[in-house]
Structures are given as structure tokens and as C-alpha cells.
Design an enzyme around this catalytic site. Structure first.
Site, short mmCIF file in Angstrom:
data_model
loop_
_atom_site.label_atom_id
_atom_site.label_comp_id
_atom_site.label_asym_id
_atom_site.label_seq_id
_atom_site.Cartn_x
_atom_site.Cartn_y
_atom_site.Cartn_z
N TYR A 256 41.07 52.59 65.63
CA TYR A 256 39.84 52.90 66.36
C TYR A 256 38.72 53.24 65.38
O TYR A 256 38.96 53.54 64.21
CB TYR A 256 40.05 54.04 67.35
CG TYR A 256 40.14 55.43 66.72
CD1 TYR A 256 41.36 55.93 66.27
CD2 TYR A 256 39.01 56.24 66.56
CE1 TYR A 256 41.46 57.20 65.70
CE2 TYR A 256 39.10 57.50 65.98
CZ TYR A 256 40.32 57.97 65.56
OH TYR A 256 40.40 59.21 64.98
N CYS A 257 37.49 53.19 65.88
CA CYS A 257 36.35 53.70 65.11
C CYS A 257 35.39 54.36 66.10
O CYS A 257 35.83 55.15 66.93
CB CYS A 257 35.71 52.64 64.23
SG CYS A 257 35.16 51.15 65.07
N ASN A 258 34.11 54.00 66.04
CA ASN A 258 33.14 54.75 66.85
C ASN A 258 32.75 54.06 68.15
O ASN A 258 31.60 54.11 68.57
CB ASN A 258 31.88 55.05 66.03
CG ASN A 258 31.93 56.45 65.47
OD1 ASN A 258 32.60 57.33 66.02
ND2 ASN A 258 31.23 56.68 64.37
#
Lengths: 172, 142
Positions: A126-128
Site C-alpha cells: 500500500y501507499c497513500n
């Protein structure tokens, strides 16, 4: 069979055949990747470790997962959650238990990551959130490195935090 | 008067239903991987099956949408939409039975989450519209 029924069945068959033809042609590359796997043949880790790769399904493009599916895997401790954001952002707040592997340092830290997590590990990157492509880029790198089951959590940290699920660091 | 009103209603139904399916198809064509993920969330198909459906289904929706809007092959398109909505409702109901709390994946990925019951309700309305169109087109062609 009634003539009008035959006519309508013909119309339906025509529409479905046309859609199938266009859909398969339009998505040929994607389907080919999904069918044959997306691992570059020059990947040393995957190529040398033939024993570890025996009997496995070929890797493909990483599939996105929704919040509930990620939470399910998280609760069952079936997946390793990987944070693709930079170290500072990770320290400010991340999914509890997530491993940091910033996309900018992925190449230099990949060997260390692979020593820690075998290639059979189910990874969720995941990231933002939806606007962020780092999770996709990192997932591609992980697949290229030989990981067979890599998912992307597209909602990322914002969606996880908004849902009230466990986070470490940052604002409560 | 009634006949004219009926014709207007048919046109309104065609364009509304066609617009909905055209939109649903085009947004999925734009991001087939995300749509494959949405299908995968239903846990009904094998891995490759998710991609295969993600590749073909949006084109069926788009073509049916275009046909309805243009008024060409309306009955064929309307019957396909009826069948699609039936399949969607069965799949959605299966998520309720299995306790899966997922987004229906009906339209754009990343938007507000639509619950299974809401999506079933919406599909029922679309099914009724498509069935009505198929019936009206049959009557006008006989």
C-alpha cells in the site's frame, strides 16, 4: 422456434461475440500477462531458485484488493503488509505491523527484504491511496523478484486509517 | 395521445438505460485491472477468470449502451441487460449470504462504497427498465 425468438437470439449472439472479440483484442496484453505470468526471464532470483518455484502458479500483474479483503487477511495474519511510502511518512503513521520498503530504496533493500520474507509470502502493498502509484510500482518489482502472490491495497493508508483500523504513529 | 406518450417513454427509457450502461462500461474499460480486482473480491471465479470477465464484460455493457441510445437492435441489447442484471443480483446476493462486505464494483472504482442491498435495489430498477424496453420493442415490431 418462433421467428422473432430466433432473431433476438441472433442479435444477442452477435452483440456478445462482438464484445468478446473487441474485449480480448483490446486487453490482449493484460490477459497475456495474467495467463503467462509477468516475471521477466532475466530475474536472477526467480530463475536460480527453481526448486522453490516448482509447482507454483505463475505470477501475474498484481491484483488490487479492497479494504475488507485486506482487513480479513490482516486479521487472519495471512499476509505481510508492505508500506511503499518513504521512511518519514511511515514513521508518521502506518498500518500496525506493516513492513517499510520505500519505493525509492526498493532496489537497495530488496535483498534484505527477501532474506526476511520467503517468496511464498502473501504480500499486500500500500501507499497513500488511489492517487498514489508507488504501491503498484513496488508490487511489480516484488513480482519481478519472484514473489508469487502480491496484492495492492489501493485505498492505502488513508482508507485504512479512516476505517478506524489499527495504525501505529501519527495522529490517532 | 397515449401512443405518443408511450413512444416518448420508450425513448426516455432507452437513453437513460443506455447512458447508464455506456458509462458503466467505459469507466471499466479505462481500468480493467481495478475491475478485475472488484470481481476478485466476490471470490467466485479463478484468478484468470477475473481478468477474462474484466476484459469482456465492460464491452458488452458499452455495446448494449450504444445500441440502446442509437435505437438499433434494442430488443437484443435489452434482453442481454436483463440477463446481466440477473447475474449481478445473484452474485451480490451471494456476498450477503457469505458475509462478504465488499464494494459492488458496479461503476467507477474508488468512489463511495455501495452496499450489496443498495446495488441489488438499483439492479432491480435497471432490470425492470430493460424488461419494459424489450416488451415495448416487441410490441412495436409485431
Amino acid at each position: 422456434m418462433h421467428l422473432s425468438t430466433i432473431k433476438i437470439l441472433r442479435e444477442m449472439a452477435g452483440i456478445c461475440l462482438l464484445a468478446t472479440f473487441v474485449g480480448l483484442t483490446w486487453n490482449y496484453r493484460l490477459l497475456h500477462s495474467a495467463w503467462t505470468g509477468n516475471v521477466p526471464s532475466a530475474t536472477p532470483a526467480a530463475a536460480t531458485d527453481t526448486k522453490a518455484n516448482q509447482g507454483r502458479e505463475p505470477a501475474a500483474v498484481p491484483l488490487p484488493l479492497g479494504l475488507m479483503q485486506v482487513k480479513e487477511l490482516y486479521d487472519r495474519k495471512e499476509a505481510t503488509i508492505v508500506d511503499a511510502r518513504d521512511g518519514v511518512t511511515y514513521s508518521a503513521g502506518h498500518i500496525t505491523g506493516a513492513v517499510s520498503l520505500p519505493i525509492a530504496e526498493a532496489d537497495s533493500r530488496l535483498a534484505e527484504f527477501m532474506n526476511r520474507f520467503p517468496r511464498a509470502t502473501l504480500l499486500v502493498v500500500y501507499c497513500n491511496g488511489y492517487a498514489c502509484q508507488d504501491s503498484r510500482t513496488l508490487a511489480d518489482k516484488l513480482i519481478a523478484a519472484g514473489y508469487q502472490t502480491v496484492f495492492i491495497f489501493e485505498g492505502g493508508f488513508p482508507e485504512w486509517q479512516d476505517a478506524g483500523y489499527p495504525v501505529t504513529g501519527g495522529n490517532p | 395521445m397515449t401512443e405518443i406518450a408511450g413512444k416518448y417513454l420508450t425513448v426516455i427509457l432507452r437513453i437513460t438505460l443506455g447512458g447508464v450502461f455506456l458509462y458503466a462500461g467505459v469507466v471499466k474499460i479505462a481500468d480493467p485491472v481495478a475491475f478485475a480486482g472488484n470481481i476478485a473480491a466476490y471470490k467466485l471465479l479463478p484468478y484468470f477468470g477475473n481478468y477474462l470477465i474484466a476484459a469482456i464484460l465492460p464491452w458488452i455493457e458499452t455495446i448494449c449502451g450504444l445500441l440502446l441510445i442509437s435505437g438499433c437492435r434494442v430488443r437484443g441489447a435489452a434482453v442481454i441487460i436483463c440477463a446481466l442484471n440477473g447475474i449481478f443480483m445473484v452474485a451480490l446476493f451471494s456476498t450477503i449470504v457469505r458475509g462478504l462486505d465488499i464494494d459492488c464494483g458496479c461503476f467507477r472504482d474508488g468512489g463511495e462504497k455501495t452496499s450489496a442491498w443498495t446495488a441489488i435495489g438499483r439492479d432491480l430498477v435497471l432490470l425492470a427498465m430493460a424488461a419494459s424496453l424489450a416488451r415495448r420493442d416487441r410490441q412495436s415490431s409485431t
